[in-house]
Write a protein that holds these residues in place. Structure first.
Motif, short mmCIF file in Angstrom:
data_model
loop_
_atom_site.label_atom_id
_atom_site.label_comp_id
_atom_site.label_asym_id
_atom_site.label_seq_id
_atom_site.Cartn_x
_atom_site.Cartn_y
_atom_site.Cartn_z
N LEU A 197 -1.00 2.00 0.12
CA LEU A 197 0.06 1.64 1.20
C LEU A 197 1.47 1.78 0.18
O LEU A 197 1.27 1.28 -0.82
N PRO A 198 2.48 2.00 0.92
CA PRO A 198 3.96 2.16 0.23
C PRO A 198 4.21 0.75 -0.27
O PRO A 198 3.74 -0.10 0.56
N GLY A 199 4.62 0.85 -1.36
CA GLY A 199 5.09 -0.50 -1.98
C GLY A 199 4.31 -1.49 -3.04
O GLY A 199 4.67 -2.13 -3.72
N VAL A 200 2.83 -0.70 -2.81
CA VAL A 200 1.90 -1.68 -3.37
C VAL A 200 2.16 -1.34 -5.01
O VAL A 200 2.01 -2.36 -5.78
N LEU A 201 2.16 -0.24 -5.35
CA LEU A 201 2.58 0.12 -6.74
C LEU A 201 3.59 -0.64 -7.51
O LEU A 201 3.69 -1.12 -8.66
N ALA A 202 4.66 -0.62 -6.79
CA ALA A 202 5.96 -1.36 -7.14
C ALA A 202 5.96 -2.82 -7.12
O ALA A 202 6.30 -3.35 -8.23
N LYS A 203 4.97 -3.49 -6.21
CA LYS A 203 4.74 -4.79 -6.40
C LYS A 203 3.95 -4.91 -7.46
O LYS A 203 4.10 -6.04 -8.35
N ALA A 251 -1.68 -14.76 -16.34
CA ALA A 251 -0.65 -15.32 -15.31
C ALA A 251 -0.29 -14.09 -14.12
O ALA A 251 -0.20 -14.29 -12.91
N ALA A 252 -0.26 -13.00 -14.68
CA ALA A 252 0.34 -11.89 -13.68
C ALA A 252 -0.74 -11.39 -12.68
O ALA A 252 -0.69 -11.41 -11.52
N LEU A 253 -1.90 -11.54 -13.36
CA LEU A 253 -3.36 -11.03 -12.58
C LEU A 253 -3.65 -12.17 -11.68
O LEU A 253 -4.01 -11.84 -10.45
N ALA A 254 -3.18 -13.33 -11.82
CA ALA A 254 -3.49 -14.49 -10.98
C ALA A 254 -2.61 -14.46 -9.74
O ALA A 254 -2.93 -14.63 -8.57
N GLU A 255 -1.30 -13.95 -9.95
CA GLU A 255 -0.45 -13.74 -9.18
C GLU A 255 -0.75 -12.57 -8.13
O GLU A 255 -0.87 -12.78 -6.83
N LEU A 256 -1.29 -11.48 -8.58
CA LEU A 256 -1.48 -10.32 -7.71
C LEU A 256 -2.87 -10.94 -7.11
O LEU A 256 -3.21 -10.27 -5.82
N GLY A 257 -3.87 -11.73 -7.83
CA GLY A 257 -5.02 -12.45 -7.07
C GLY A 257 -4.50 -12.82 -5.65
O GLY A 257 -5.46 -12.79 -4.81
N LYS A 258 -3.28 -13.46 -5.52
CA LYS A 258 -3.04 -14.12 -4.17
C LYS A 258 -2.86 -12.87 -2.96
O LYS A 258 -3.20 -13.10 -1.85
N GLU A 259 -2.60 -11.58 -3.39
CA GLU A 259 -2.76 -10.51 -2.49
C GLU A 259 -4.01 -10.14 -2.08
O GLU A 259 -4.08 -8.97 -1.65
N GLY A 260 -4.93 -10.59 -3.25
CA GLY A 260 -6.28 -10.09 -2.87
C GLY A 260 -6.46 -8.87 -3.53
O GLY A 260 -7.51 -8.00 -3.68
N TRP A 261 -5.52 -8.45 -4.83
CA TRP A 261 -5.62 -7.28 -5.59
C TRP A 261 -5.78 -7.70 -7.07
O TRP A 261 -6.34 -6.69 -7.83
N GLN A 297 -3.60 6.71 -10.21
CA GLN A 297 -4.00 6.56 -9.12
C GLN A 297 -4.77 7.60 -8.41
O GLN A 297 -4.57 8.72 -7.67
N PRO A 298 -6.20 7.95 -9.07
CA PRO A 298 -7.03 9.00 -8.63
C PRO A 298 -7.16 9.17 -7.10
O PRO A 298 -6.95 8.25 -6.42
N GLU A 299 -6.95 10.51 -6.82
CA GLU A 299 -7.31 10.82 -5.35
C GLU A 299 -8.43 10.67 -4.81
O GLU A 299 -9.32 11.66 -4.88
N VAL A 300 -8.91 9.60 -4.29
CA VAL A 300 -10.23 9.44 -3.83
C VAL A 300 -10.08 8.74 -2.33
O VAL A 300 -8.99 8.13 -2.08
N LYS A 301 -11.23 8.66 -1.67
CA LYS A 301 -11.18 8.04 -0.33
C LYS A 301 -11.13 6.64 -0.66
O LYS A 301 -11.82 6.10 -1.48
N SER A 302 -10.58 5.83 0.37
CA SER A 302 -10.50 4.39 0.22
C SER A 302 -12.14 3.93 0.52
O SER A 302 -12.92 4.37 1.11
N ASP A 303 -12.28 2.77 -0.32
CA ASP A 303 -13.83 2.16 -0.09
C ASP A 303 -13.76 1.57 1.25
O ASP A 303 -13.13 1.60 2.05
#
Ligand code: NAP
Ligand code: HSE
Length: 423
Positions: free
Chosen positions: A352-358, A402-412, A375-381
């Motif tokens: 989705l737009p904005g994900v990479l920036a986030k 710490a950064a990964l924990a923050e991203l974890g809140k988004e489920g990513w 970001q390889p061109e593959v179909k989403s899972d």
């Protein structure tokens, strides 16, 4: 001259390999006699020399006054401990291939062997056929060891090699490793990194003179890696290897970790293939030395078991010395999260737009700078996520976490994070 009488506890993959070598090796035949074996199931056919006693009662072989040395090749901890403890109490020498046993009960068993004045040989417990225990215990005994790092699990190295060279699936490669006799009776020990962590406990105790309990070692295995990680690492000029590493830190403590690592292809451990293992030792007088060879399988393991038995037969087995690291507990573990390292990160994110920036923003807020983004061109899972593969410039592990924990809140934040080791 009378022969040294051997009782063998366990006649599975490894025990049967040793029984065969005892029959076939001329030097062994001159000084050793296999008298009895311990198994669980008496109905299984066994290939053994005529007259060998087969029993399912440990006491029958361990308490036999004629037996001089007991080989433990049962696996697991409880039954193996009972056999080894009673053999040592009975004043018999013991030889074992069991790293789980030593990692869990080593301090007790080495103390008992010392008290009884008998030897406890364990060359086969780490890297099967590579004489790394002898090297640390004898050849390097006057050296101050700075670091020990290596590939100490043959099964995972076999799987990673087959995935990278033959595009084998993880499952097929693991099945092959089991068929070849490399894997543990429970292969989850191999792929979770537990087997390598037990070996790290043993190597670290010898190298640094203190016992490092396995449950204090940061451990991750290879089961969450996929073929994309293996091929992407290759495309970037690296190879993924499961590395057990122990290093003296600048504070004089020791940092121990087992984890898959991206090694540049020219790194000495990167070219170690299939079931081979290798250990790189850095010591003050000698500098870097590399020990490599077959690290799993019945034949190389039997070679090391036999060498320990020959030592007993020829009166050369080392007794447990006062400075044996298993006898000294280590309290000063250090987990150095401030050291600067590079990382490979494989996230699953929504397309989705904005994900990479986030993602970049959260990493930047922790001072983690990106070196590459794919970001390889593959179909989403099935969950609508796509892979996002990043590498970082040098960053502190603590800040990345710490950064990964923050991203974890988004489920990513869930994903693969591997250290990139430059030469
Ligand atoms: P395995 O194939 O499962 O064989 C275990 C043997 O022990 C079998 O003969 C079994 O009897 C017997 N046994 C187990 N528990 C028993 C009990 N309670 N009482 C009597 N007999 C019992 O195991 P393995 O793969 O040979 O592994 C043995 C050890 O070698 C493990 O500690 C492993 O970590 C170590 N090791 C393996 C490798 C390798 O490359 N695979 C290398 C170095 C060290 P039955 O035959 O009747 O079932
Ligand atoms: N399962 C172990 C390995 C056997 O694959 O390395 C050798 O210890």
């Amino acid at each position: 001259m009378s022969k040294t009488v051997v009782a063998l506890a366990g006649l599975g993959t490894i025990g049967a390999g040793l029984a065969k070598l005892l029959c076939e090796n001329p030097a062994a035949g001159k000084v050793l006699r296999l008298k009895s074996v311990l198994v669980r199931d008496l109905s299984k056919p066994r290939a053994l020399p005529h007259g060998t006693i087969v029993s399912n009662k440990a006491s029958e072989i361990v308490e036999d006054p004629e037996v001089d040395v007991v080989v433990e090749a049962l696996g697991g901890v409880e039954s193996a401990f009972a056999v080894v403890e009673s053999a040592l109490k009975a004043g018999k020498h013991v030889v074992t291939a069991n790293k789980n046993l030593l990692a869990e009960k080593g301090p007790e068993l080495f103390a008992l062997a010392r008290q009884k004045g008998v030897s406890l040989g364990f060359e086969a417990s780490v890297c099967a056929g590579i004489p790394i225990i002898r090297t640390l215990r004898e050849a390097l005994r006057a050296e101050t060891i700075l670091s020990v790092e290596g590939i100490v699990n043959g099964t995972t190295n076999y799987i990673l090699t087959r995935m990278s060279e033959n595009a084998s699936s993880y499952t097929d490669a693991l099945r092959e490793a089991q068929e070849k006799g490399y894997a543990e009776p429970d292969p989850s020990y191999d792929v979770s990194g537990k087997d390598a962590a037990c070996k790290a406990t043993i190597l670290t105790s010898l190298a640094f003179g203190h016992f490092f309990p396995t449950d204090r070692i940061r451990t991750s295995g290879i089961s969450n890696l996929d073929s994309q990680d293996v091929s992407q690492a290759e495309a970037m000029g690296y190879r993924i290897k499961l590395i057990a590493a122990a290093r003296r830190t600048k504070n004089g403590q020791v940092d121990v970790e087992v984890a898959p690592v991206l090694l540049p292809k020219e790194h000495p451990l990167a070219s170690v293939r299939l079931e081979y293992n290798a250990v790189l030792v850095d010591s003050t007088g000698l500098g870097l030395t590399l020990y490599s060879g077959k690290g799993a399988g019945p034949a190389p393991t039997a070679v090391s078991l036999l060498a320990d038995l020959m030592d007993v037969a020829q009166g050369r087995a080392l007794l447990v010395e006062e400075e044996n690291g298993f006898l000294h507990r280590q309290e000063n573990f250090e987990c150095d999260r401030t050291q600067l390292e590079r990382f490979y990160i494989h996230l699953s994110v929504p397309d989705l737009p904005g994900v990479l920036a986030k993602v970049a923003g959260v990493l930047a807020a922790q001072g983690v700078s990106l070196a590459s983004v794919l970001q390889p061109e593959v179909k989403s899972d099935a969950e609508g996520l796509v892979p996002l593969i990043l590498t970082t410039h040098q960053a502190q592990r603590g800040r990345l976490d710490a950064a990964l924990a923050e991203l974890g809140k988004e489920g990513w934040g869930k994903g693969v994070v591997l250290r990139i080791q430059d030469v």
